[in-house]
Design a protein around this motif. Structure first.
Motif, PDB file in Angstrom:
ATOM      1  N   LYS A   1      50.384   8.316  16.305  1.00  0.00           N
ATOM      2  CA  LYS A   1      49.143   7.615  15.971  1.00  0.00           C
ATOM      3  C   LYS A   1      48.568   6.882  17.177  1.00  0.00           C
ATOM      4  N   ILE A   2      49.437   6.302  17.996  1.00  0.00           N
ATOM      5  CA  ILE A   2      48.981   5.606  19.206  1.00  0.00           C
ATOM      6  C   ILE A   2      48.321   6.589  20.156  1.00  0.00           C
ATOM      7  N   ALA A   3      48.933   7.755  20.344  1.00  0.00           N
ATOM      8  CA  ALA A   3      48.367   8.774  21.232  1.00  0.00           C
ATOM      9  C   ALA A   3      47.010   9.252  20.704  1.00  0.00           C
ATOM     10  N   GLU A   4      46.911   9.458  19.398  1.00  0.00           N
ATOM     11  CA  GLU A   4      45.639   9.878  18.807  1.00  0.00           C
ATOM     12  C   GLU A   4      44.580   8.786  18.985  1.00  0.00           C
ATOM     13  N   TYR A   5      44.966   7.540  18.818  1.00  0.00           N
ATOM     14  CA  TYR A   5      44.048   6.420  19.015  1.00  0.00           C
ATOM     15  C   TYR A   5      43.579   6.373  20.476  1.00  0.00           C
ATOM     16  N   ALA A   6      44.514   6.594  21.412  1.00  0.00           N
ATOM     17  CA  ALA A   6      44.168   6.584  22.838  1.00  0.00           C
ATOM     18  C   ALA A   6      43.164   7.691  23.155  1.00  0.00           C
ATOM     19  N   ILE A   7      43.353   8.854  22.568  1.00  0.00           N
ATOM     20  CA  ILE A   7      42.413   9.964  22.776  1.00  0.00           C
ATOM     21  C   ILE A   7      41.042   9.589  22.222  1.00  0.00           C
ATOM     22  N   GLU A   8      41.040   9.015  21.022  1.00  0.00           N
ATOM     23  CA  GLU A   8      39.797   8.578  20.373  1.00  0.00           C
ATOM     24  C   GLU A   8      39.017   7.586  21.233  1.00  0.00           C
ATOM     25  N   LYS A   9      39.743   6.684  21.882  1.00  0.00           N
ATOM     26  CA  LYS A   9      39.122   5.610  22.669  1.00  0.00           C
ATOM     27  C   LYS A   9      39.022   5.948  24.159  1.00  0.00           C
ATOM     28  N   ASN A  10      39.270   7.211  24.516  1.00  0.00           N
ATOM     29  CA  ASN A  10      39.214   7.674  25.910  1.00  0.00           C
ATOM     30  C   ASN A  10      40.162   6.899  26.821  1.00  0.00           C
ATOM     31  N   LYS A  11      41.344   6.571  26.322  1.00  0.00           N
ATOM     32  CA  LYS A  11      42.330   5.850  27.124  1.00  0.00           C
ATOM     33  C   LYS A  11      43.627   6.640  27.267  1.00  0.00           C
ATOM     34  N   PHE A  12      43.583   7.934  26.941  1.00  0.00           N
ATOM     35  CA  PHE A  12      44.801   8.722  27.025  1.00  0.00           C
ATOM     36  C   PHE A  12      45.294   8.845  28.455  1.00  0.00           C
ATOM     37  N   ASP A  13      44.387   8.907  29.430  1.00  0.00           N
ATOM     38  CA  ASP A  13      44.813   8.995  30.826  1.00  0.00           C
ATOM     39  C   ASP A  13      45.639   7.777  31.227  1.00  0.00           C
ATOM     40  N   LYS A  14      45.214   6.588  30.790  1.00  0.00           N
ATOM     41  CA  LYS A  14      45.970   5.365  31.084  1.00  0.00           C
ATOM     42  C   LYS A  14      47.329   5.389  30.398  1.00  0.00           C
ATOM     43  N   LEU A  15      47.352   5.849  29.149  1.00  0.00           N
ATOM     44  CA  LEU A  15      48.612   5.943  28.413  1.00  0.00           C
ATOM     45  C   LEU A  15      49.549   6.945  29.075  1.00  0.00           C
ATOM     46  N   ASN A  16      49.027   8.074  29.461  1.00  0.00           N
ATOM     47  CA  ASN A  16      49.847   9.104  30.098  1.00  0.00           C
ATOM     48  C   ASN A  16      50.375   8.632  31.447  1.00  0.00           C
ATOM     49  N   GLN A  17      49.562   7.923  32.216  1.00  0.00           N
ATOM     50  CA  GLN A  17      50.023   7.380  33.497  1.00  0.00           C
ATOM     51  C   GLN A  17      51.142   6.354  33.274  1.00  0.00           C
ATOM     52  N   ALA A  18      50.993   5.525  32.247  1.00  0.00           N
ATOM     53  CA  ALA A  18      52.039   4.553  31.912  1.00  0.00           C
ATOM     54  C   ALA A  18      53.325   5.276  31.534  1.00  0.00           C
ATOM     55  N   ARG A  19      53.208   6.353  30.785  1.00  0.00           N
ATOM     56  CA  ARG A  19      54.384   7.152  30.414  1.00  0.00           C
ATOM     57  C   ARG A  19      55.070   7.713  31.649  1.00  0.00           C
ATOM     58  N   LYS A  20      54.281   8.236  32.570  1.00  0.00           N
ATOM     59  CA  LYS A  20      54.852   8.786  33.798  1.00  0.00           C
ATOM     60  C   LYS A  20      55.553   7.701  34.606  1.00  0.00           C
ATOM     61  N   ASN A  21      54.959   6.517  34.658  1.00  0.00           N
ATOM     62  CA  ASN A  21      55.571   5.416  35.407  1.00  0.00           C
ATOM     63  C   ASN A  21      56.911   5.009  34.802  1.00  0.00           C
TER      64      ASN A  21
END
Length: 133
Positions: free
Chosen positions: A26-46
């Motif tokens: 749900k968090i990932a879907e919300y991030a996609i909805e709000k155009n913040k998936f790139d930030k979430l994915n970068q945080a995951r990589k870090n």
């Protein structure tokens, strides 16, 4: 075969550090909805760069409109080299972050996940969730 590829591609997104959970989806879907998936994915990589054996499970909820997010830390049981099922992991610590204001629980959780990955492993949140006993 196409269905399998779609399922695998969505599951692969968080395999490096995070265990799949409904909340994380749900968090990932919300991030996609709000155009913040790139930030979430970068945080995951870090976060995925450090403490490779440690896995985190993220869960989200709210009490009377005040959201909280829990990070459950798992490590492999002794004798397990590559954990393949949940029985190969042992729960070591659960950390809960609660909001002091009413807000969308998914927004709160997204902010916490992004914060966890910022400047990892030097930030205090990462140290508290992943490193400290």
């Amino acid at each position: 075969m196409i269905t399998t590829n779609i399922t695998n591609s969505s599951a692969v997104t968080f395999q490096a550090r995070y265990l799949n959970s409904e909340s994380l989806k749900k968090i990932a879907e919300y991030a996609i909805e709000k155009n913040k998936f790139d930030k979430l994915n970068q945080a995951r990589k870090n976060t995925a760069k450090y403490y490779i054996q440690t896995k985190l499970r993220v869960d989200v909820g709210d009490v009377d409109g005040y959201p909280y997010v829990t990070f459950a830390r798992y490590n492999p049981k002794s004798g397990v080299v590559v954990p393949k099922v949940m029985d190969d992991l042992k729960l070591e610590k659960v950390t809960i972050y609660k909001s002091d204001k009413k807000m969308n629980p998914l927004k709160f959780a997204l902010e916490k996940l992004i914060k966890l990955g910022n400047n990892a492993p030097e930030n205090n949140m990462f140290k508290n969730v992943v490193i400290k006993r």
